[in-house]
Design an enzyme around this catalytic site. Structure first.
Site, PDB file in Angstrom:
ATOM      1  N   ASP A  66       9.415  11.834  12.099  1.00 44.67           N
ATOM      2  CA  ASP A  66       8.678  12.259  10.910  1.00 44.67           C
ATOM      3  C   ASP A  66       9.650  12.506   9.752  1.00 44.67           C
ATOM      4  OD1 ASP A  66       7.103  13.727   9.076  1.00 44.67           O
ATOM      5  OD2 ASP A  66       5.933  14.620  10.704  1.00 44.67           O
ATOM      6  N   THR A 141       2.395   4.130  -6.133  1.00 43.51           N
ATOM      7  CA  THR A 141       1.202   3.329  -6.399  1.00 43.51           C
ATOM      8  C   THR A 141       0.728   3.460  -7.845  1.00 43.51           C
ATOM      9  OG1 THR A 141      -1.162   3.260  -5.894  1.00 43.51           O
ATOM     10  CG2 THR A 141      -0.063   5.315  -5.425  1.00 43.51           C
ATOM     11  N   ASP A 142      -0.044   2.470  -8.299  1.00 44.34           N
ATOM     12  CA  ASP A 142      -0.663   2.556  -9.632  1.00 44.34           C
ATOM     13  C   ASP A 142      -1.821   3.559  -9.638  1.00 44.34           C
ATOM     14  OD1 ASP A 142      -2.546   1.104  -8.147  1.00 44.34           O
ATOM     15  OD2 ASP A 142      -2.635  -0.596  -9.532  1.00 44.34           O
ATOM     16  N   GLU A 143      -2.260   3.995  -8.442  1.00 41.78           N
ATOM     17  CA  GLU A 143      -3.432   4.885  -8.398  1.00 41.78           C
ATOM     18  C   GLU A 143      -3.137   6.244  -9.029  1.00 41.78           C
ATOM     19  OE1 GLU A 143      -5.870   4.658  -4.939  1.00 41.78           O
ATOM     20  OE2 GLU A 143      -5.079   2.701  -4.385  1.00 41.78           O
ATOM     21  N   TYR A 167      -5.628  11.026  -2.073  1.00 43.98           N
ATOM     22  CA  TYR A 167      -4.476  10.141  -1.856  1.00 43.98           C
ATOM     23  C   TYR A 167      -3.651  10.009  -3.134  1.00 43.98           C
ATOM     24  CZ  TYR A 167      -1.911   5.693  -1.793  1.00 43.98           C
ATOM     25  OH  TYR A 167      -0.940   4.735  -1.921  1.00 43.98           O
ATOM     26  N   SER A 170      -1.818  13.125  -4.068  1.00 44.42           N
ATOM     27  CA  SER A 170      -0.637  13.413  -3.234  1.00 44.42           C
ATOM     28  C   SER A 170       0.522  12.483  -3.595  1.00 44.42           C
ATOM     29  CB  SER A 170      -0.992  13.304  -1.743  1.00 44.42           C
ATOM     30  OG  SER A 170      -1.270  11.963  -1.382  1.00 44.42           O
ATOM     31  N   LYS A 171       0.212  11.232  -3.948  1.00 46.76           N
ATOM     32  CA  LYS A 171       1.291  10.313  -4.365  1.00 46.76           C
ATOM     33  C   LYS A 171       1.835  10.732  -5.737  1.00 46.76           C
ATOM     34  CE  LYS A 171       2.733   7.112  -2.619  1.00 46.76           C
ATOM     35  NZ  LYS A 171       3.803   6.901  -1.583  1.00 46.76           N
TER      36      LYS A 171
HETATM   37  P1  NAD Z   1       0.723   1.908   5.724  1.00 50.17           P
HETATM   38  O1  NAD Z   1      -0.329   2.956   5.824  1.00 50.17           O
HETATM   39  O2  NAD Z   1       0.421   0.532   6.194  1.00 50.17           O
HETATM   40  O3  NAD Z   1       2.035   2.393   6.492  1.00 50.17           O
HETATM   41  C1  NAD Z   1       2.565   3.683   6.371  1.00 50.17           C
HETATM   42  C2  NAD Z   1       3.637   3.839   7.426  1.00 50.17           C
HETATM   43  O4  NAD Z   1       4.224   5.138   7.274  1.00 50.17           O
HETATM   44  C3  NAD Z   1       3.104   3.755   8.850  1.00 50.17           C
HETATM   45  O5  NAD Z   1       3.937   2.937   9.627  1.00 50.17           O
HETATM   46  C4  NAD Z   1       3.147   5.201   9.337  1.00 50.17           C
HETATM   47  O6  NAD Z   1       3.334   5.312  10.743  1.00 50.17           O
HETATM   48  C5  NAD Z   1       4.330   5.740   8.561  1.00 50.17           C
HETATM   49  N1  NAD Z   1       4.274   7.200   8.372  1.00 50.17           N
HETATM   50  C6  NAD Z   1       3.201   7.939   7.983  1.00 50.17           C
HETATM   51  N2  NAD Z   1       3.540   9.247   7.935  1.00 50.17           N
HETATM   52  C7  NAD Z   1       4.853   9.324   8.275  1.00 50.17           C
HETATM   53  C8  NAD Z   1       5.777  10.386   8.382  1.00 50.17           C
HETATM   54  N3  NAD Z   1       5.395  11.652   8.138  1.00 50.17           N
HETATM   55  N4  NAD Z   1       7.036  10.112   8.738  1.00 50.17           N
HETATM   56  C9  NAD Z   1       7.423   8.840   9.011  1.00 50.17           C
HETATM   57  N5  NAD Z   1       6.590   7.796   8.934  1.00 50.17           N
HETATM   58  C10 NAD Z   1       5.322   8.027   8.564  1.00 50.17           C
HETATM   59  O7  NAD Z   1       1.167   1.905   4.186  1.00 50.17           O
HETATM   60  P2  NAD Z   1       1.599   0.696   3.236  1.00 50.17           P
HETATM   61  O8  NAD Z   1       0.383   0.046   2.720  1.00 50.17           O
HETATM   62  O9  NAD Z   1       2.660  -0.100   3.915  1.00 50.17           O
HETATM   63  O10 NAD Z   1       2.240   1.521   2.039  1.00 50.17           O
HETATM   64  C11 NAD Z   1       3.636   1.851   2.031  1.00 50.17           C
HETATM   65  C12 NAD Z   1       3.941   2.644   0.779  1.00 50.17           C
HETATM   66  O11 NAD Z   1       3.576   1.873  -0.369  1.00 50.17           O
HETATM   67  C13 NAD Z   1       3.152   3.949   0.679  1.00 50.17           C
HETATM   68  O12 NAD Z   1       3.981   4.935   0.159  1.00 50.17           O
HETATM   69  C14 NAD Z   1       2.024   3.621  -0.300  1.00 50.17           C
HETATM   70  O13 NAD Z   1       1.613   4.780  -1.004  1.00 50.17           O
HETATM   71  C15 NAD Z   1       2.702   2.609  -1.203  1.00 50.17           C
HETATM   72  N6  NAD Z   1       1.780   1.631  -1.824  1.00 50.17           N
HETATM   73  C16 NAD Z   1       0.935   0.877  -1.071  1.00 50.17           C
HETATM   74  C17 NAD Z   1       0.125  -0.065  -1.678  1.00 50.17           C
HETATM   75  C18 NAD Z   1      -0.802  -0.947  -0.886  1.00 50.17           C
HETATM   76  O14 NAD Z   1      -1.595  -1.682  -1.496  1.00 50.17           O
HETATM   77  N7  NAD Z   1      -0.744  -0.963   0.426  1.00 50.17           N
HETATM   78  C19 NAD Z   1       0.148  -0.213  -3.077  1.00 50.17           C
HETATM   79  C20 NAD Z   1       1.034   0.588  -3.814  1.00 50.17           C
HETATM   80  C21 NAD Z   1       1.854   1.501  -3.184  1.00 50.17           C
HETATM   81  P1  TYD Z   2      -8.595  -0.636  -0.502  1.00 45.58           P
HETATM   82  O1  TYD Z   2      -8.070  -1.858   0.162  1.00 45.58           O
HETATM   83  O2  TYD Z   2      -9.040   0.514   0.345  1.00 45.58           O
HETATM   84  O3  TYD Z   2      -7.529  -0.164  -1.574  1.00 45.58           O
HETATM   85  P2  TYD Z   2      -7.638   0.966  -2.754  1.00 45.58           P
HETATM   86  O4  TYD Z   2      -8.822   1.806  -2.540  1.00 45.58           O
HETATM   87  O5  TYD Z   2      -6.373   1.705  -2.541  1.00 45.58           O
HETATM   88  O6  TYD Z   2      -7.693   0.202  -4.043  1.00 45.58           O
HETATM   89  O7  TYD Z   2      -9.833  -1.064  -1.390  1.00 45.58           O
HETATM   90  C1  TYD Z   2      -9.717  -2.053  -2.395  1.00 45.58           C
HETATM   91  C2  TYD Z   2     -11.025  -2.078  -3.151  1.00 45.58           C
HETATM   92  O8  TYD Z   2     -12.051  -2.533  -2.255  1.00 45.58           O
HETATM   93  C3  TYD Z   2     -11.470  -0.716  -3.637  1.00 45.58           C
HETATM   94  O9  TYD Z   2     -12.121  -0.876  -4.899  1.00 45.58           O
HETATM   95  C4  TYD Z   2     -12.483  -0.274  -2.589  1.00 45.58           C
HETATM   96  C5  TYD Z   2     -13.099  -1.578  -2.145  1.00 45.58           C
HETATM   97  N1  TYD Z   2     -13.572  -1.618  -0.732  1.00 45.58           N
HETATM   98  C6  TYD Z   2     -14.849  -2.109  -0.464  1.00 45.58           C
HETATM   99  O10 TYD Z   2     -15.617  -2.504  -1.355  1.00 45.58           O
HETATM  100  N2  TYD Z   2     -15.242  -2.149   0.851  1.00 45.58           N
HETATM  101  C7  TYD Z   2     -14.453  -1.703   1.868  1.00 45.58           C
HETATM  102  O11 TYD Z   2     -14.900  -1.736   3.047  1.00 45.58           O
HETATM  103  C8  TYD Z   2     -13.133  -1.233   1.563  1.00 45.58           C
HETATM  104  C9  TYD Z   2     -12.208  -0.751   2.649  1.00 45.58           C
HETATM  105  C10 TYD Z   2     -12.737  -1.207   0.238  1.00 45.58           C
END
Ligand code: NAD
Ligand code: TYD
Length: 367
Positions: A66, A141-143, A167, A170-171
């Protein structure tokens, strides 16, 4: 081979068994010469199968643990002496954050602050040259910027932070911590805020792999609300290239926005996926996967539109996305069709429980 000072150095990657982290680790090991220490808690989102190609690889050291465990992170830093930390570890699914925000606060806020503290103590103990070269790259993230009105300009690095989900909040908090550790303690930190990623190894709780998985299983394709929400989709390989560029040449203390330049409405994306599947995996009895689309109750507080202005990283660091949306989506669909074992592994009992929790109570709504 790349002329980066990090080329043959050790990196500590956190969350490297998740979607983006695993893609980053695989690409880094293939392209560079150094070792990656991969610290991942293996929550429901971590998947060792995504890293199967690195089993017994001499330059990949996997550690289950962790980021909030300071004794562990400090020991890893002391033992492996990384030149940089890339922090992917996080709770990442907006819908899960609506059901239970606590884990998000624990990892994204407390975990990040503890990792920053461990990094600070470690970098302070390095010789001067090592301190100068050290980097802490936070992946965000852009969120954090909230939701855009139609026609409003895309988010820049100067857009105000207006997070709307637990989410995103927290980011946002984690980004502020990274900034504060740089401003206060001089930690050589950088942050990337990227748009929605897509590509191989994404858990099918997120939209694109969920639609592919449900389509192939003959299940409903859940579109939240009217489906007119807009996301700016970024191919994960393009994001990983941006991360390498920022590690190699980013300016300390800066943040970089990274987007795919692909603003697309959810409903159009779902139809695009159905059309591709119609071509690549035609239904045995004919017809189209689009017939499975079902509009369901919307997500509370659902952000309407995200769009990223990537001009800073483009002009400063020469990064640009290589993948077009069509080529990236095609590659992605192909990957899932070629990796049905991975999909099956990722959609076991824990996954089924989540799907039940998230969708069972969502009534169908008119389109
Ligand atoms: P994911 O949920 O697929 O993976 C997260 C990983 O972090 C997992 O392997 C999990 O086991 C590990 N993890 C969680 N809590 C932990 C802890 N306390 N200690 C160690 N490991 C831990 O996420 P992702 O989609 O690969 O996203 C990675 C990063 O990119 C995140 O910080 C997310 O906020 C950011 N991000 C993601 C997206 C997206 O579209 N997926 C977009 C912008 C930014
Ligand atoms: P998601 O992949 O969860 O990413 P984020 O919410 O971080 O943007 O969702 C992408 C978009 O798709 C978001 O507008 C929510 C929508 N969505 C659906 O319409 N149906 C679904 O079942 C899921 C998981 C997401």
């Amino acid at each position: 081979m790349h002329a980066s000072p990090l080329n043959d150095q050790v990196l500590l990657v956190t969350g490297g068994a998740g979607f983006i982290g695993a893609n980053f680790v695989l690409e880094w090991i293939a392209e560079r010469k150094g070792t990656i220490v991969n610290l991942d808690k293996l929550t429901y989102a971590g998947n060792r199968a995504s890293l199967a190609a690195l089993d017994n690889h001499p330059r990949h050291i996997f550690v289950e643990g962790d980021i909030a465990n300071t004794a562990l992170t400090s020991e890893l830093l002391r033992t492996y002496q990384p030149a940089a930390i890339v922090n992917f570890a996080a709770e990442t699914h907006v819908d899960r954050s609506l059901h239970g925000p606590e884990d998000f606060m624990q990892t994204n806020v407390i975990g990040t602050s503890r990792l920053l503290e461990a990094a600070r103590a470690y970098s302070n103990g390095l010789p001067v040259a090592g301190q100068k070269a050290f980097r802490f790259l936070h992946i965000s993230t852009d969120e954090v910027y909230g939701s855009l009105e139609p026609g409003a300009p895309a988010f820049t690095e100067n857009s105000p932070y207006l997070p709307n989900s637990p989410y995103a909040a927290s980011k946002a908090a984690s980004d502020h911590l990274v900034r504060a550790w740089h401003q206060t303690y001089g930690l050589p930190a950088l942050t990337i805020n990227s748009s929605n990623n897509y590509g191989p190894c994404q858990l099918p709780e997120k939209l694109i792999p969920l639609i592919i998985n449900n389509a192939l299983a003959g299940k409903g394709l859940p579109v939240y609300g009217d489906g007119l929400q807009i996301r700016d989709w970024l191919y994960v390989g393009d994001h990983c290239a941006a991360i390498r560029r920022v590690l190699d040449a980013g300016r300390i203390g800066e943040t970089y926005n990274v987007g795919g330049g692909n603003e697309t409405r959810n409903i159009d994306l779902v139809i695009m996926l159905c059309n591709m599947l119609d071509q690549m995996r035609p239904l045995p009895k004919g017809g189209t996967y689009s017939a499975q689309i079902a509009h369901v109750a919307d997500r509370p507080g659902h952000d309407r539109r995200y769009a990223i202005d990537s001009s800073k990283i483009e002009s400063e660091l020469g990064w640009k996305p290589k993948e077009s949306f069509t080529s990236g989506i095609r590659k992605t669909v192909e990957w899932y069709l070629d990796n049905l074992d991975w999909m099956q592994d990722a959609t076991g009992e824990t996954y089924r429980q989540w799907i039940e929790t998230n969708y069972a109570l969502r009534p169908k709504v008119p389109a």
